[in-house]
Enzyme design. Structure first.
Site, PDB file in Angstrom:
ATOM      1  N   HIS A 120       0.816  -1.230   0.000  1.00  0.00           N
ATOM      2  CA  HIS A 120       0.000   0.000   0.000  1.00  0.00           C
ATOM      3  C   HIS A 120       0.845   1.273   0.000  1.00  0.00           C
ATOM      4  O   HIS A 120       0.283   2.369  -0.127  1.00  0.00           O
ATOM      5  CB  HIS A 120      -0.932   0.029   1.209  1.00  0.00           C
ATOM      6  CG  HIS A 120      -2.015  -0.994   1.185  1.00  0.00           C
ATOM      7  ND1 HIS A 120      -2.829  -1.191   0.084  1.00  0.00           N
ATOM      8  CD2 HIS A 120      -2.423  -1.892   2.118  1.00  0.00           C
ATOM      9  CE1 HIS A 120      -3.690  -2.171   0.349  1.00  0.00           C
ATOM     10  NE2 HIS A 120      -3.454  -2.614   1.564  1.00  0.00           N
ATOM     11  N   ASP A 157      -3.241 -10.491  -2.387  1.00  0.00           N
ATOM     12  CA  ASP A 157      -3.802  -9.953  -1.151  1.00  0.00           C
ATOM     13  C   ASP A 157      -5.242  -9.522  -1.398  1.00  0.00           C
ATOM     14  O   ASP A 157      -5.594  -9.083  -2.495  1.00  0.00           O
ATOM     15  CB  ASP A 157      -2.970  -8.755  -0.707  1.00  0.00           C
ATOM     16  CG  ASP A 157      -3.280  -8.267   0.695  1.00  0.00           C
ATOM     17  OD1 ASP A 157      -2.502  -8.558   1.608  1.00  0.00           O
ATOM     18  OD2 ASP A 157      -4.304  -7.571   0.869  1.00  0.00           O
ATOM     19  N   HIS A 159      -6.715  -6.951  -0.408  1.00  0.00           N
ATOM     20  CA  HIS A 159      -6.769  -5.515  -0.658  1.00  0.00           C
ATOM     21  C   HIS A 159      -5.910  -5.175  -1.874  1.00  0.00           C
ATOM     22  O   HIS A 159      -4.805  -5.713  -2.028  1.00  0.00           O
ATOM     23  CB  HIS A 159      -6.265  -4.730   0.558  1.00  0.00           C
ATOM     24  CG  HIS A 159      -7.007  -5.031   1.822  1.00  0.00           C
ATOM     25  ND1 HIS A 159      -6.552  -5.952   2.740  1.00  0.00           N
ATOM     26  CD2 HIS A 159      -8.177  -4.545   2.304  1.00  0.00           C
ATOM     27  CE1 HIS A 159      -7.409  -6.018   3.745  1.00  0.00           C
ATOM     28  NE2 HIS A 159      -8.407  -5.188   3.502  1.00  0.00           N
ATOM     29  N   ASP A 241      -5.065 -12.636   3.478  1.00  0.00           N
ATOM     30  CA  ASP A 241      -6.292 -12.117   4.093  1.00  0.00           C
ATOM     31  C   ASP A 241      -7.541 -12.323   3.249  1.00  0.00           C
ATOM     32  O   ASP A 241      -8.621 -11.870   3.621  1.00  0.00           O
ATOM     33  CB  ASP A 241      -6.139 -10.643   4.473  1.00  0.00           C
ATOM     34  CG  ASP A 241      -5.398  -9.813   3.438  1.00  0.00           C
ATOM     35  OD1 ASP A 241      -5.092 -10.342   2.350  1.00  0.00           O
ATOM     36  OD2 ASP A 241      -5.106  -8.639   3.728  1.00  0.00           O
TER      37      ASP A 241
END
Length: 302
Positions: A120, A157, A159, A241
């Site tokens: 990120h 991931d 996200h 996740d």
């Protein structure tokens, strides 16, 4: 199969209740237990490697923000403790050492078990628990230091890896392919986001999507794109996740889906693959998923 980690990564201590916590590495260690891997320490990262992706002013701001005690907050959920910068530089050193080892033929596959995560972190902005774009830095080292012609980064991931996308947006030599739940933090990752050279591929998945949906999507979109790209090296942002038990998202994968991903990505990588830990916040699910993913990589690269 090489595994890079370092005790300095425990020095990135987050406030009580924060999901990106030291105990995540204990869960990773539980997942690695019994696997036939060769362990190596993450060396200290070189700031010149960070500067392949981030401007000097940003690096200086992060270093200056490190507190003498307690925490400093860089954004709504990204914190610095006294040991955080040292930990992040171990993650940078680990990804570079893993790339070096795989490119040199010392192993076919490597896994970097370090924290904080990186995908990120944008060009000049820490966010989403991340300080430096670890996997993007590894891609740039492969391209600029080792002279590889084409690399690929795959991010599974839950996200979207907005930071990796930002750091590699103008990099024509690197395919960036991401599957992720959408809508979800950070709000990026639409299919229309294609990169400056059409080399960005985003594959959004709806909340509730299970492993069967993921496998179909990868077989339809991402694995053929990797085959067409013919990368000299594949780097993977390995966030776990998307597991059904994870508290921060809403996909419904199981540990065996990460085993399937390892096999599919390994075949596309043609025998050279470096993975780095990103998310995964339910500790039992993280341990089981790492065991499945790294276990398969260990079997395939033996």
């Amino acid at each position: 199969m090489l595994v890079f980690t370092h005790a300095d990564c425990d020095g990135h201590v987050t406030p009580p209740g924060h999901p990106e916590r030291v105990e995540r590495l204990r869960a990773v260690e539980a997942g690695l237990e019994g696997l036939a891997v060769e362990r190596r320490d993450c060396p200290p990262g070189n700031e010149a490697e960070v500067l392949r992706c981030h401007p000097a002013g940003y690096l200086a701001r992060v270093k200056l923000a490190v507190p003498a005690d307690g925490w400093a907050q860089l954004d709504g959920d990204t914190f610095l403790a006294p040991g955080s910068h040292r930990a992040a530089m171990r993650a940078v050193g680990g990804i570079c050492a893993a790339v070096d080892a795989v490119v040199a033929g010392e192993a076919g596959a490597a896994f970097v078990a370090a924290r904080p995560p990186g995908h990120h972190a944008e060009t000049a902005q820490a966010m989403g628990f991340c300080l430096y774009g670890t996997v993007a830095i590894g891609a740039k080292r492969a391209l600029d230091h080792h002279g590889l012609a084409r690399v690929a980064v795959v991010d599974f991931d839950v996200h979207h890896g907005n930071g990796t996308q930002d750091l590699l947006w103008d990099e024509a030599r690197c395919l960036f392919a991401s599957s992720h739940q959408r809508p979800l933090f950070p709000g990026t990752g639409a299919p229309e986001e294609r990169g400056a050279h059409g080399q960005v591929l985003n594959l959004p998945l709806r909340a509730g999507s299970d492993g069967a949906a993921m496998r179909a999507a990868y077989e339809r979109v991402i694995l053929p794109a990797l085959a067409d790209w013919r990368p000299d090296l594949v780097l993977v942002s390995a966030g776990f996740d998307a597991h059904a038990a994870d508290p921060l998202a809403g996909l419904a994968w199981q540990a065996e889906d990460f085993r399937w991903l390892a096999a599919g990505l390994w075949e596309a990588a043609g025998g050279r693959m470096v993975s780095a830990l990103e998310g995964g916040y339910d500790l039992d699910a993280l341990a089981a998923s790492v065991a499945a993913y790294v276990g398969e990589m260990t079997r395939l690269s033996a």
